[in-house]
Design an enzyme around this catalytic site. Structure first.
Site, PDB file in Angstrom:
ATOM      1  CG  HIS A 121      -1.746  -0.966   1.621  1.00 59.07           C
ATOM      2  ND1 HIS A 121      -1.362  -2.096   2.271  1.00 59.07           N
ATOM      3  CD2 HIS A 121      -3.087  -1.058   1.452  1.00 59.07           C
ATOM      4  CE1 HIS A 121      -2.421  -2.865   2.465  1.00 59.07           C
ATOM      5  NE2 HIS A 121      -3.481  -2.266   1.987  1.00 59.07           N
ATOM      6  CG  ASP A 152       1.791  -1.093   3.357  1.00 58.35           C
ATOM      7  OD1 ASP A 152       0.999  -0.764   4.252  1.00 58.35           O
ATOM      8  OD2 ASP A 152       1.523  -1.918   2.457  1.00 58.35           O
TER       9      ASP A 152
HETATM   10  C1  XUL Z   1      -7.564  -6.565   4.616  1.00 57.55           C
HETATM   11  C2  XUL Z   1      -6.814  -6.923   3.407  1.00 57.55           C
HETATM   12  C3  XUL Z   1      -5.982  -5.851   2.808  1.00 57.55           C
HETATM   13  C4  XUL Z   1      -5.934  -5.871   1.312  1.00 57.55           C
HETATM   14  C5  XUL Z   1      -5.159  -4.734   0.701  1.00 57.55           C
HETATM   15  O1  XUL Z   1      -8.324  -7.580   5.130  1.00 57.55           O
HETATM   16  O2  XUL Z   1      -6.852  -8.045   2.972  1.00 57.55           O
HETATM   17  O3  XUL Z   1      -4.706  -5.976   3.361  1.00 57.55           O
HETATM   18  O4  XUL Z   1      -5.349  -7.048   0.855  1.00 57.55           O
HETATM   19  O5  XUL Z   1      -5.640  -3.502   1.092  1.00 57.55           O
END
Ligand code: XUL
Ligand code: CO
Length: 453
Positions: free
Chosen positions: A104, A107
């Site tokens: 992300h 992150d």
């Molecule tokens: C949350 C989840 C996230 C997504 C990306 O449950 O799975 O980490 O994969 O935003």
């Protein structure tokens, strides 16, 4: 901070085989091993996620972080911390020997005081990541924007009642989609953790649906505008953090996409434990997405059958994963997608090497499940039984029903004369379940079956 964050692991994790007593060796995973004519690495396209593995301190709702993640120290300049985190992450990917990572925006790059500062933080980290990717050869499976942690998104991002929040989320996704494009990402993921509601009493469902569809249209439009060739993926989840999330499961996402004529633009990133939370098996979710033509990628993990929340544990069940991989193979295998470890350590797994043990176990489980699924495909018995079950549809009656010639009146007439008088037939479930176990056990007994010559 040390140059070498994982000194307990020297160099690349080797293949040790099933009899190896080296806990830091793969027991099954061999990237170059040929399975059904394709390298194991290319079948699985494994990725490590940055959020749980490098940006989470081991906190839970009752307690603070327990892990040794020095870059998360709040006294540190956020960009110095971010660079140290990036280096440790790439050292890990490289030593583990995986081809991909996922992240992300938040992150890896900290949120600044203004949007401009945030954008420049992201640009600086993307440039550093580009260097690390060139050095290690690790590629980006997908990027995504965190539209759920900041308080501005408490009532949703695209589905927020305030259009200014929609606009802010749009700006954030634009920046991250462009960063993903620059890094050569194979996909871009949208997970709508806050796209849903806490109470229907304050929610205009119809309005939020229109907002969400518009957001997805805008993202697809921008993807084409910038020439990003990766796949856009929606990650279904039924709830948590929001009480109800609109992208409940694969079938719900498909219905939404079709209603808004977006089914050609988006596929799904299916997460194993999100399926469990939706009351489905992971097998069901994969089979549904493959059937609907929207299967894209996998977030591999597992839940805990006694807990109702997303425990995000590392996968360890060959039985469950082999069924999901069987469906993926039947559907032609992965294309732009992969298996991303959206999984986190337990809070007591304090040692740096625990991150290796977790991933090695998960990767070996995937490799073993792939071998079992390949054995099911090669034996062909399951597929033959399925085809046999529908064989009648290839005959005159079946074809006339599906082609539209046989109206109810015609069918009723043939039933009334006794010409049509069906007899129930066995579904052979136990036999099929035995064939699945036979494939799994066969791989146990002959682990090199299907290996490269
Ligand atoms: C949350 C989840 C996230 C997504 C990306 O449950 O799975 O980490 O994969 O935003
Ligand atoms: Co996920």
């Amino acid at each position: 901070m040390s140059q070498d964050f994982f000194p307990g692991v020297e160099g690349r994790i080797p293949f040790g085989g099933l009899r190896s007593d080296n806990p830091l060796a793969y027991k099954v995973y061999q990237p170059d091993r040929m399975v059904l004519g394709k390298r194991m690495e290319d079948h699985l396209r494994i990725a490590v996620c940055c959020w749980h593995s490098f940006n989470w301190p081991g906190s839970d709702v009752f307690g603070t972080g327990t892990f040794d993640r020095p870059w998360l120290d709040p006294r540190l300049d956020p960009m110095i911390g971010a660079r140290a985190k990036l280096e440790a992450a790439f050292e890990f990917f490289d030593k583990l020997g995986v081809p991909f990572f996922c992240f992300h925006d938040r992150d890896l790059a900290p949120e600044g005081r203004t949007f401009a500062e945030t954008a420049s933080n992201l640009a600086a980290i993307v440039e550093a990541a580009e260097g690390q990717m060139a050095r290690t050869g690790v590629k980006l499976l997908w990027g995504t924007a965190n539209l759920f942690s900041h308080p501005r998104y408490a009532a949703g991002a695209a589905t927020n009642p305030d259009p200014e929040v929609f606009a802010y989320a749009a700006a954030q996704v634009k920046a991250m989609l462009e960063a993903t494009h620059r890094l050569g990402g194979a996909n871009y993921v949208l997970w709508g953790g806050r796209e849903g509601y806490e109470t229907l009493l304050n929610t205009d469902l119809g309005h939020e649906e229109r907002q969400f569809a518009r957001f997805l249209e805008l993202v697809a439009e921008h993807k084409h505008r910038i020439g990003f060739k990766g796949t856009l993926l929606i990650e279904p989840k039924p709830q948590e953090p929001t009480k109800h999330q609109y992208d409940y499961d694969a079938a719900t996402v498909y219905g939404f996409l079709a209603r808004h004529h977006l089914e050609g633009e988006y596929r799904v990133n299916l997460e194993a434990n999100h399926a469990t939370l939706a009351g489905h098996s992971f097998h069901h979710e994969v089979a549904t997405a493959v059937t609907l033509g929207i299967f894209g990628s996998v977030d591999v993990n597992r839940g805990d059958y006694q807990n109702g929340w997303d425990t995000d544990q590392f996968a360890n069940s060959v039985d469950e994963l082999s069924l999901a991989i069987y469906e993926i193979l039947r559907g032609g295998g992965l294309t732009s997608g992969g298996f991303n470890f959206d999984a986190k350590l337990r809070r007591q797994s304090l040692d740096r090497t625990d991150l290796f043990h977790a991933h090695i176990g998960g990767i070996d489980t995937l490799a073993r499940a792939l071998l079992a699924a390949a054995a099911m495909v090669e034996a062909g018995a399951i597929e033959r039984l399925r085809e046999d079950r529908y064989a009648g549809w290839a005959g005159d009656l079946g074809r006339s029903i599906l082609s539209g010639d046989a109206l109810l009146e015609v069918l009723a007439g043939r039933v009334a004369t006794g010409e049509i008088d069906p007899r129930p037939r066995s579904g052979r479930q136990e036999l099929l379940e035995n064939l699945v176990n036979q494939a799994i056990w066969e791989v146990d007994a002959a682990p090199d079956r299907g290996a490269a010559d």
